[in-house]
Design an enzyme around this catalytic site. Sequence first.
Site, PDB file in Angstrom:
ATOM      1  N   SER A 249     -13.594   1.320  -2.816  1.00 41.03           N
ATOM      2  CA  SER A 249     -13.999   1.440  -1.405  1.00 41.03           C
ATOM      3  C   SER A 249     -12.859   2.082  -0.627  1.00 41.03           C
ATOM      4  O   SER A 249     -11.725   1.610  -0.682  1.00 41.03           O
ATOM      5  CB  SER A 249     -14.289   0.060  -0.816  1.00 41.03           C
TER       6      SER A 249
ATOM      7  N   ARG B  72      -7.950  -7.721   2.620  1.00 37.48           N
ATOM      8  CA  ARG B  72      -7.301  -6.598   1.931  1.00 37.48           C
ATOM      9  C   ARG B  72      -5.839  -6.387   2.338  1.00 37.48           C
ATOM     10  O   ARG B  72      -5.356  -5.247   2.407  1.00 37.48           O
ATOM     11  CB  ARG B  72      -8.084  -5.288   2.129  1.00 37.48           C
TER      12      ARG B  72
ATOM     13  N   GLU C 123      -8.741   1.514   3.599  1.00 38.91           N
ATOM     14  CA  GLU C 123      -8.221   0.423   2.768  1.00 38.91           C
ATOM     15  C   GLU C 123      -7.140   0.997   1.843  1.00 38.91           C
ATOM     16  O   GLU C 123      -6.161   0.346   1.512  1.00 38.91           O
ATOM     17  CB  GLU C 123      -9.385  -0.156   1.939  1.00 38.91           C
TER      18      GLU C 123
HETATM   19  C1  LIG Z   1     -13.512   1.815  -9.344  1.00 41.29           C
HETATM   20  C2  LIG Z   1     -12.700   0.940  -8.444  1.00 41.29           C
HETATM   21  C3  LIG Z   1     -13.222  -0.272  -7.998  1.00 41.29           C
HETATM   22  C4  LIG Z   1     -12.487  -1.084  -7.152  1.00 41.29           C
HETATM   23  N1  LIG Z   1     -13.026  -2.260  -6.738  1.00 41.29           N
HETATM   24  C5  LIG Z   1     -12.330  -3.056  -5.915  1.00 41.29           C
HETATM   25  C6  LIG Z   1     -12.876  -4.293  -5.457  1.00 41.29           C
HETATM   26  O1  LIG Z   1     -13.982  -4.680  -5.802  1.00 41.29           O
HETATM   27  N2  LIG Z   1     -12.140  -5.043  -4.605  1.00 41.29           N
HETATM   28  C7  LIG Z   1     -10.908  -4.673  -4.194  1.00 41.29           C
HETATM   29  O2  LIG Z   1     -10.279  -5.414  -3.431  1.00 41.29           O
HETATM   30  N3  LIG Z   1     -10.356  -3.512  -4.607  1.00 41.29           N
HETATM   31  C8  LIG Z   1     -11.031  -2.707  -5.447  1.00 41.29           C
HETATM   32  N4  LIG Z   1     -10.482  -1.522  -5.861  1.00 41.29           N
HETATM   33  C9  LIG Z   1      -9.167  -1.114  -5.353  1.00 41.29           C
HETATM   34  C10 LIG Z   1      -7.984  -1.490  -6.273  1.00 41.29           C
HETATM   35  O3  LIG Z   1      -8.389  -1.505  -7.622  1.00 41.29           O
HETATM   36  C11 LIG Z   1      -7.363  -2.831  -5.920  1.00 41.29           C
HETATM   37  O4  LIG Z   1      -6.879  -2.845  -4.604  1.00 41.29           O
HETATM   38  C12 LIG Z   1      -6.231  -3.165  -6.898  1.00 41.29           C
HETATM   39  O5  LIG Z   1      -6.026  -4.527  -6.843  1.00 41.29           O
HETATM   40  C13 LIG Z   1      -4.930  -2.427  -6.587  1.00 41.29           C
HETATM   41  O6  LIG Z   1      -4.016  -2.696  -7.619  1.00 41.29           O
HETATM   42  P1  LIG Z   1      -3.038  -1.563  -8.180  1.00 41.29           P
HETATM   43  O7  LIG Z   1      -2.141  -2.223  -9.162  1.00 41.29           O
HETATM   44  O8  LIG Z   1      -3.782  -0.408  -8.666  1.00 41.29           O
HETATM   45  O9  LIG Z   1      -2.225  -1.203  -6.882  1.00 41.29           O
HETATM   46  P2  LIG Z   1      -1.767   0.257  -6.338  1.00 41.29           P
HETATM   47  O10 LIG Z   1      -2.992   1.019  -6.005  1.00 41.29           O
HETATM   48  O11 LIG Z   1      -0.843   0.874  -7.303  1.00 41.29           O
HETATM   49  O12 LIG Z   1      -0.985  -0.158  -5.042  1.00 41.29           O
HETATM   50  C14 LIG Z   1      -1.666  -0.653  -3.922  1.00 41.29           C
HETATM   51  C15 LIG Z   1      -0.623  -1.169  -2.905  1.00 41.29           C
HETATM   52  O13 LIG Z   1       0.046  -2.284  -3.469  1.00 41.29           O
HETATM   53  C16 LIG Z   1       1.453  -2.036  -3.511  1.00 41.29           C
HETATM   54  N5  LIG Z   1       1.948  -2.637  -4.760  1.00 41.29           N
HETATM   55  C17 LIG Z   1       1.634  -2.310  -6.039  1.00 41.29           C
HETATM   56  N6  LIG Z   1       2.307  -3.102  -6.900  1.00 41.29           N
HETATM   57  C18 LIG Z   1       3.052  -3.936  -6.147  1.00 41.29           C
HETATM   58  C19 LIG Z   1       3.993  -4.979  -6.433  1.00 41.29           C
HETATM   59  N7  LIG Z   1       4.308  -5.338  -7.682  1.00 41.29           N
HETATM   60  N8  LIG Z   1       4.585  -5.605  -5.393  1.00 41.29           N
HETATM   61  C20 LIG Z   1       4.292  -5.288  -4.110  1.00 41.29           C
HETATM   62  N9  LIG Z   1       3.449  -4.305  -3.760  1.00 41.29           N
HETATM   63  C21 LIG Z   1       2.822  -3.644  -4.776  1.00 41.29           C
HETATM   64  C22 LIG Z   1       1.606  -0.514  -3.498  1.00 41.29           C
HETATM   65  O14 LIG Z   1       2.847  -0.135  -2.938  1.00 41.29           O
HETATM   66  C23 LIG Z   1       0.451  -0.117  -2.590  1.00 41.29           C
HETATM   67  O15 LIG Z   1       0.836  -0.277  -1.231  1.00 41.29           O
HETATM   68  C24 LIG Z   1     -11.197  -0.683  -6.729  1.00 41.29           C
HETATM   69  C25 LIG Z   1     -10.677   0.529  -7.176  1.00 41.29           C
HETATM   70  C26 LIG Z   1     -11.413   1.335  -8.027  1.00 41.29           C
HETATM   71  C27 LIG Z   1     -10.826   2.643  -8.495  1.00 41.29           C
END
Ligand SMILES: Cc1cc2nc3c(=O)[nH]c(=O)nc-3n(C[C@H](O)[C@H](O)[C@H](O)COP(=O)(O)OP(=O)(O)OC[C@H]3O[C@@H](n4cnc5c(N)ncnc54)[C@H](O)[C@@H]3O)c2cc1C
Length: 307
Positions: free
Chosen positions: A232, A179, A303
């Site tokens: 999570s 992660r 996380e």
């Molecule tokens: C219902 C649900 C289920 C989920 N299941 C999983 C799962 O099975 N496995 C898992 O790993 N995660 C899971 N997640 C968590 C999440 O969806 C993932 O971590 C997802 O990949 C985050 O992407 P995001 O674009 O929403 O990032 P954000 O939440 O917007 O950002 C997360 C981090 O990444 C950074 N970031 C965002 N964009 C960039 C970029 N372009 N460059 C550099 N840094 C950046 C942000 O600054 C922040 O620190 C789940 C979430 C939910 C709500």
Amino acid sequence: MLNSRQQQEIRACCDAVSFDVSMAAYSTFKAGGQAAALAEVQNLDQLSALLEYCRREVIPWRVIGRGSNILVMDTGFNGVLFRLGGDFRTVQLEDESETTVISAGGGCLLADLLGWCRRHGLGGLEFLAGIPGGVGGTVRMNAGAFGHSIGEFLQVVSIIGADGVVRKKTATALSLDYRSCMVEGYGPSQAIILSVTLQLQEADGEQIAEIMRNYMLERKKNQPLSSPSAGSFFKNPEGDYAGRLIEAAGLKGARVGGAMVSPVHANFIVNDGGQGTAADILELMHKVQEKVRKQTGIFLEPEVHIF
Ligand SMILES: Cc1cc2nc3c(=O)[nH]c(=O)nc-3n(C[C@H](O)[C@H](O)[C@H](O)COP(=O)(O)OP(=O)(O)OC[C@H]3O[C@@H](n4cnc5c(N)ncnc54)[C@H](O)[C@@H]3O)c2cc1C
């Protein structure tokens, strides 16, 4: 708070910008304070101009994706948040002669990326189906499920940092952990992922769709998908599961205000009814950490990125 001169100058860099924006609308937790500015950046020129402006005015900035793994504190973020759209949402073959290597923009939705892969008969990423993120956030989080994570497929990451210089980093220059993905020479929040190249494999589109459907069904069975959350909440400690430890501590259903440990999956903190605040969620987080530490000696590390 940005003054009106700063607001005007930021708007001159990127017209799709909002000020004093509630981050509840931009996070899947549906909670959180305001960002002084949220810029929906459409191209590299806009992003470079904003980075230069923030550097000159000493304004803090961060990039967010789809907000599915963040929690902005109720006191808010006193700076500019960037969200990548426009040019950053494309997916294409990296090179016409190499049919299994693709390039995906940092602002591309995972669902769009997976749809593209299915249509083009490229398999490997099916395990990401149902994760509600964008490509940049998913790579930064090294998101994964069902025994795989996106880091396994990364070849090159194109980034821009506070200095405004775009650099290409091969996977060997990345620290890929559970992660987390950090870029050598950059702080944890200082490398904006513009695009990535991914090595995939040829596969049948129908089969890809079937595998994704099965993963989504698994999620529906085991996760509280109808309540706002960030998935999570805690990382699994070495050799164990955060959800198992939280459940064993008798915390399923524990609440602080609108925040609740999901009775469906103990590692999900949900914003029950969507009325919880970031403070509720953080207080519940501390409560869970304290009780699990008391019972097991294990500290559960979030996380979710809190800022
Ligand atoms: C219902 C649900 C289920 C989920 N299941 C999983 C799962 O099975 N496995 C898992 O790993 N995660 C899971 N997640 C968590 C999440 O969806 C993932 O971590 C997802 O990949 C985050 O992407 P995001 O674009 O929403 O990032 P954000 O939440 O917007 O950002 C997360 C981090 O990444 C950074 N970031 C965002 N964009 C960039 C970029 N372009 N460059 C550099 N840094 C950046 C942000 O600054 C922040 O620190 C789940 C979430 C939910 C709500």
